[in-house]
Design a protein around this motif. Structure first.
Motif, PDB file in Angstrom:
ATOM      1  N   LYS A   1       0.758  -1.495  -0.259  1.00 41.68           N
ATOM      2  CA  LYS A   1      -0.098  -0.215   0.003  1.00 41.68           C
ATOM      3  C   LYS A   1       1.245   1.381  -0.233  1.00 41.68           C
ATOM      4  CE  LYS A   1      -4.496   0.632   2.379  1.00 41.68           C
ATOM      5  NZ  LYS A   1      -4.964   0.543   3.903  1.00 41.68           N
ATOM      6  N   GLU A   2       0.693   2.256  -0.666  1.00 44.45           N
ATOM      7  CA  GLU A   2       1.410   3.374  -0.891  1.00 44.45           C
ATOM      8  C   GLU A   2       1.670   4.024   0.730  1.00 44.45           C
ATOM      9  OE1 GLU A   2       0.785   5.757  -3.014  1.00 44.45           O
ATOM     10  OE2 GLU A   2       2.096   6.738  -1.783  1.00 44.45           O
ATOM     11  N   SER A   3       3.008   4.206   0.757  1.00 39.34           N
ATOM     12  CA  SER A   3       4.026   4.258   2.240  1.00 39.34           C
ATOM     13  C   SER A   3       4.454   5.446   2.205  1.00 39.34           C
ATOM     14  CB  SER A   3       5.002   3.083   2.051  1.00 39.34           C
ATOM     15  OG  SER A   3       4.465   1.874   2.647  1.00 39.34           O
ATOM     16  N   GLU A   4       4.494   5.948   3.678  1.00 41.63           N
ATOM     17  CA  GLU A   4       5.787   7.040   3.177  1.00 41.63           C
ATOM     18  C   GLU A   4       7.278   6.254   3.234  1.00 41.63           C
ATOM     19  OE1 GLU A   4       3.959   9.567   6.717  1.00 41.63           O
ATOM     20  OE2 GLU A   4       2.555   8.337   6.459  1.00 41.63           O
ATOM     21  N   ASP A   5       8.077   6.985   3.204  1.00 42.18           N
ATOM     22  CA  ASP A   5       9.365   7.174   2.834  1.00 42.18           C
ATOM     23  C   ASP A   5      10.201   7.144   4.597  1.00 42.18           C
ATOM     24  OD1 ASP A   5      12.257   5.959   2.356  1.00 42.18           O
ATOM     25  OD2 ASP A   5      12.577   7.990   1.548  1.00 42.18           O
ATOM     26  N   LEU A   6       9.967   7.040   5.188  1.00 41.68           N
ATOM     27  CA  LEU A   6      10.314   6.849   6.690  1.00 41.68           C
ATOM     28  C   LEU A   6      11.378   5.939   7.372  1.00 41.68           C
ATOM     29  CD1 LEU A   6       6.954   6.063   8.372  1.00 41.68           C
ATOM     30  CD2 LEU A   6       8.236   8.413   7.307  1.00 41.68           C
ATOM     31  N   LYS A   7      12.810   6.943   7.808  1.00 39.80           N
ATOM     32  CA  LYS A   7      13.479   6.064   8.180  1.00 39.80           C
ATOM     33  C   LYS A   7      13.992   6.315   9.833  1.00 39.80           C
ATOM     34  CE  LYS A   7      15.970   7.538   3.662  1.00 39.80           C
ATOM     35  NZ  LYS A   7      15.061   8.378   3.031  1.00 39.80           N
ATOM     36  N   ILE A   8      14.682   5.205   9.955  1.00 37.51           N
ATOM     37  CA  ILE A   8      14.535   4.869  11.644  1.00 37.51           C
ATOM     38  C   ILE A   8      16.075   4.459  11.666  1.00 37.51           C
ATOM     39  CG2 ILE A   8      12.280   4.043  11.655  1.00 37.51           C
ATOM     40  CD1 ILE A   8      13.642   0.705  11.984  1.00 37.51           C
ATOM     41  N   THR A   9      16.004   4.796  12.542  1.00 34.38           N
ATOM     42  CA  THR A   9      17.852   3.647  13.407  1.00 34.38           C
ATOM     43  C   THR A   9      17.464   2.409  13.989  1.00 34.38           C
ATOM     44  OG1 THR A   9      18.957   6.098  13.520  1.00 34.38           O
ATOM     45  CG2 THR A   9      19.556   4.121  14.526  1.00 34.38           C
ATOM     46  N   GLY A  10      18.315   1.438  13.197  1.00 30.09           N
ATOM     47  CA  GLY A  10      18.406   0.445  14.433  1.00 30.09           C
ATOM     48  C   GLY A  10      18.742  -0.999  12.705  1.00 30.09           C
ATOM     49  N   ASP A  11      19.027  -2.040  13.433  1.00 25.62           N
ATOM     50  CA  ASP A  11      19.726  -2.931  13.064  1.00 25.62           C
ATOM     51  C   ASP A  11      18.454  -3.743  11.543  1.00 25.62           C
ATOM     52  OD1 ASP A  11      20.254  -6.031  11.269  1.00 25.62           O
ATOM     53  OD2 ASP A  11      22.197  -5.523  13.279  1.00 25.62           O
ATOM     54  N   ALA A  12      18.992  -2.651  10.062  1.00 27.24           N
ATOM     55  CA  ALA A  12      17.913  -3.508   8.966  1.00 27.24           C
ATOM     56  C   ALA A  12      17.706  -4.658   8.788  1.00 27.24           C
ATOM     57  CB  ALA A  12      18.099  -2.778   7.559  1.00 27.24           C
ATOM     58  N   ALA A  13      18.691  -5.950   8.742  1.00 26.48           N
ATOM     59  CA  ALA A  13      18.801  -7.098   8.643  1.00 26.48           C
ATOM     60  C   ALA A  13      17.693  -7.476   9.598  1.00 26.48           C
ATOM     61  CB  ALA A  13      20.066  -7.704   8.463  1.00 26.48           C
ATOM     62  N   MET A  14      17.623  -7.401  10.572  1.00 18.67           N
ATOM     63  CA  MET A  14      17.117  -7.722  11.532  1.00 18.67           C
ATOM     64  C   MET A  14      15.895  -7.593  11.732  1.00 18.67           C
ATOM     65  SD  MET A  14      18.350  -9.485  14.191  1.00 18.67           S
ATOM     66  CE  MET A  14      20.316  -9.736  14.740  1.00 18.67           C
ATOM     67  N   VAL A  15      15.267  -6.239  11.177  1.00 21.51           N
ATOM     68  CA  VAL A  15      14.082  -5.469  11.503  1.00 21.51           C
ATOM     69  C   VAL A  15      13.494  -6.590  10.209  1.00 21.51           C
ATOM     70  CG1 VAL A  15      12.310  -3.365  10.609  1.00 21.51           C
ATOM     71  CG2 VAL A  15      14.416  -3.862  12.316  1.00 21.51           C
ATOM     72  N   LYS A  16      13.970  -7.002   9.388  1.00 22.56           N
ATOM     73  CA  LYS A  16      13.664  -7.279   8.123  1.00 22.56           C
ATOM     74  C   LYS A  16      13.462  -9.226   8.525  1.00 22.56           C
ATOM     75  CE  LYS A  16      15.131  -9.104   3.304  1.00 22.56           C
ATOM     76  NZ  LYS A  16      16.269  -9.007   1.881  1.00 22.56           N
ATOM     77  N   GLN A  17      13.842  -9.277   8.935  1.00 18.75           N
ATOM     78  CA  GLN A  17      13.250 -10.916   9.799  1.00 18.75           C
ATOM     79  C   GLN A  17      12.687 -10.612  10.505  1.00 18.75           C
ATOM     80  OE1 GLN A  17      16.428 -12.709  11.355  1.00 18.75           O
ATOM     81  NE2 GLN A  17      16.308 -14.123  12.188  1.00 18.75           N
ATOM     82  N   ALA A  18      12.388  -9.949  11.033  1.00 20.20           N
ATOM     83  CA  ALA A  18      11.135  -9.601  12.161  1.00 20.20           C
ATOM     84  C   ALA A  18       9.727  -9.073  10.834  1.00 20.20           C
ATOM     85  CB  ALA A  18      10.949  -8.897  12.961  1.00 20.20           C
ATOM     86  N   ALA A  19       9.814  -8.908  10.051  1.00 26.31           N
ATOM     87  CA  ALA A  19       9.020  -8.232   8.859  1.00 26.31           C
ATOM     88  C   ALA A  19       8.437  -9.850   7.990  1.00 26.31           C
ATOM     89  CB  ALA A  19       9.207  -7.518   7.953  1.00 26.31           C
ATOM     90  N   ARG A  20      10.045 -10.911   7.970  1.00 27.36           N
ATOM     91  CA  ARG A  20       9.651 -11.012   6.738  1.00 27.36           C
ATOM     92  C   ARG A  20       9.024 -11.995   7.850  1.00 27.36           C
ATOM     93  NH1 ARG A  20      15.141 -13.386   5.811  1.00 27.36           N
ATOM     94  NH2 ARG A  20      15.166 -12.123   3.966  1.00 27.36           N
ATOM     95  N   ILE A  21       9.088 -12.379   9.188  1.00 28.01           N
ATOM     96  CA  ILE A  21       7.964 -13.647  10.441  1.00 28.01           C
ATOM     97  C   ILE A  21       6.790 -13.491   9.843  1.00 28.01           C
ATOM     98  CG2 ILE A  21       8.220 -14.116  12.924  1.00 28.01           C
ATOM     99  CD1 ILE A  21      11.019 -13.894  13.136  1.00 28.01           C
ATOM    100  N   LEU A  22       6.438 -11.829  10.484  1.00 29.81           N
ATOM    101  CA  LEU A  22       4.893 -11.011  10.329  1.00 29.81           C
ATOM    102  C   LEU A  22       4.429 -11.948   8.780  1.00 29.81           C
ATOM    103  CD1 LEU A  22       4.717  -8.243  11.765  1.00 29.81           C
ATOM    104  CD2 LEU A  22       4.745 -10.509  12.706  1.00 29.81           C
ATOM    105  N   VAL A  23       4.938 -11.802   8.022  1.00 30.83           N
ATOM    106  CA  VAL A  23       4.888 -11.545   6.384  1.00 30.83           C
ATOM    107  C   VAL A  23       4.282 -13.453   6.016  1.00 30.83           C
ATOM    108  CG1 VAL A  23       4.932 -11.716   4.079  1.00 30.83           C
ATOM    109  CG2 VAL A  23       5.029  -9.903   5.173  1.00 30.83           C
ATOM    110  N   ASP A  24       5.341 -14.369   6.476  1.00 32.22           N
ATOM    111  CA  ASP A  24       5.052 -15.791   6.707  1.00 32.22           C
ATOM    112  C   ASP A  24       4.083 -16.276   7.053  1.00 32.22           C
ATOM    113  OD1 ASP A  24       7.267 -16.088   4.722  1.00 32.22           O
ATOM    114  OD2 ASP A  24       8.767 -16.941   6.614  1.00 32.22           O
TER     115      ASP A  24
END
Ligand code: ADP
Length: 258
Positions: free
Chosen positions: A135-158
């Protein structure tokens, strides 16, 4: 101040110290009990696939050479049980490493939208059973571990894919919430989570209905891992779910979006 007053001051100091030591001991005891329970639950979860593999190996040994049906069935079962075990062991290692403080996060500024877009692209590629929408998304930047946040998102999508019938939609989005915190959202049209179960889904090994979890190849550890990652970023989850309607999980990071 006479000796009596000194004694009284000493008493209160001692009492304070005793309380501090007791509360430390309580916390250590609790943490020890949690670890012991984790090890015992993990052993129990590993015992089932091992027993199934042993059973099929014995069957192969006795009849597999003559009976092709038994041969095929046994090979299938051994493959799927060992896949399940591999996943379980990988997830257990992640949590054990996390518990012992050995997991180092690399914090840097990154685009949450880019990361969620990557998860979206991968999901579209590997799962042709569902319709994915970014869905139409805002380009928001955060400070964090990108690979880890990606892993968390992948778990939710799985999970969204596992608990949603084929042909239905799965929607991803990046946006700010009412507190102006940057968030990502994963929404499905699946089986949903019963109201009484929502608060338990982040517990290790919890599965709303063991039979369902088992059928879907779940281990009950995915959301514990996602929670570990989100906690380490100071983030939080918002879960909205209705049985037979679907689930929306929002993960927010209490930072000012850059
Ligand atoms: P699992 O490997 O079993 O999916 P998780 O820790 O990821 O383990 O999730 C725990 C439980 O929460 C699942 O077994 C399932 O019952 C429930 N759950 C998680 N995500 C969803 C979802 N999107 N829809 C319905 N139920 C879900």
């Amino acid at each position: 101040t006479g000796p009596d007053a000194r004694l009284q001051t000493g008493d209160t100091e001692l009492e304070g110290l005793e309380q501090a030591v007791n509360s430390l001991l309580d916390r250590m005891r609790q943490s020890y009990q949690q670890q012991a329970r984790f090890v015992s639950d993990a052993s129990h979860e590993l015992r089932t696939p091992i027993a199934v593999i042993q059973g099929y190996a014995n069957m192969l040994d006795r009849w597999g050479k003559e009976d092709e049906k038994i041969l095929a069935e046994s090979i299938d079962a051994i493959k799927s049980e060992s896949d399940h075990m591999k996943k379980l062991v990988e997830q257990l290692l992640f949590l054990a490493r996390g518990d012992s403080g050995r997991t180092k996060l690399t914090m840097e500024e990154f685009s949450l939208r880019e990361t969620i877009k990557e998860v979206f692209d991968e999901s579209v590629m590997i799962d042709s059973d569902h319709y994915y929408h970014l869905k139409e998304s805002e380009d928001l930047k955060i400070t964090g571990d990108a690979a880890m946040v990606k892993q968390a998102a992948r778990i939710l999508v799985d999970n969204a894919a596992k608990y949603t019938p084929a042909g239905a939609d799965i929607v991803l989005q990046v946006k700010k919430n009412e507190k102006n915190h940057p968030c990502f959202v994963v929404q499905d049209e699946g089986i949903g989570i019963a109201a009484g179960d929502v608060s338990h889904v982040f517990e290790r090994f919890f599965r709303a209905d063991p039979a369902r979890g088992r059928d879907s190849g779940g281990t009950g550890l995915g959301l514990s891992i996602a929670k570990w990652i989100v906690d380490r970023h100071g983030g939080y989850f918002q879960v909205l779910s209705r049985e037979e309607i679907g689930t929306r999980i929002t993960v927010c990071f209490p930072q000012n979006p850059h």
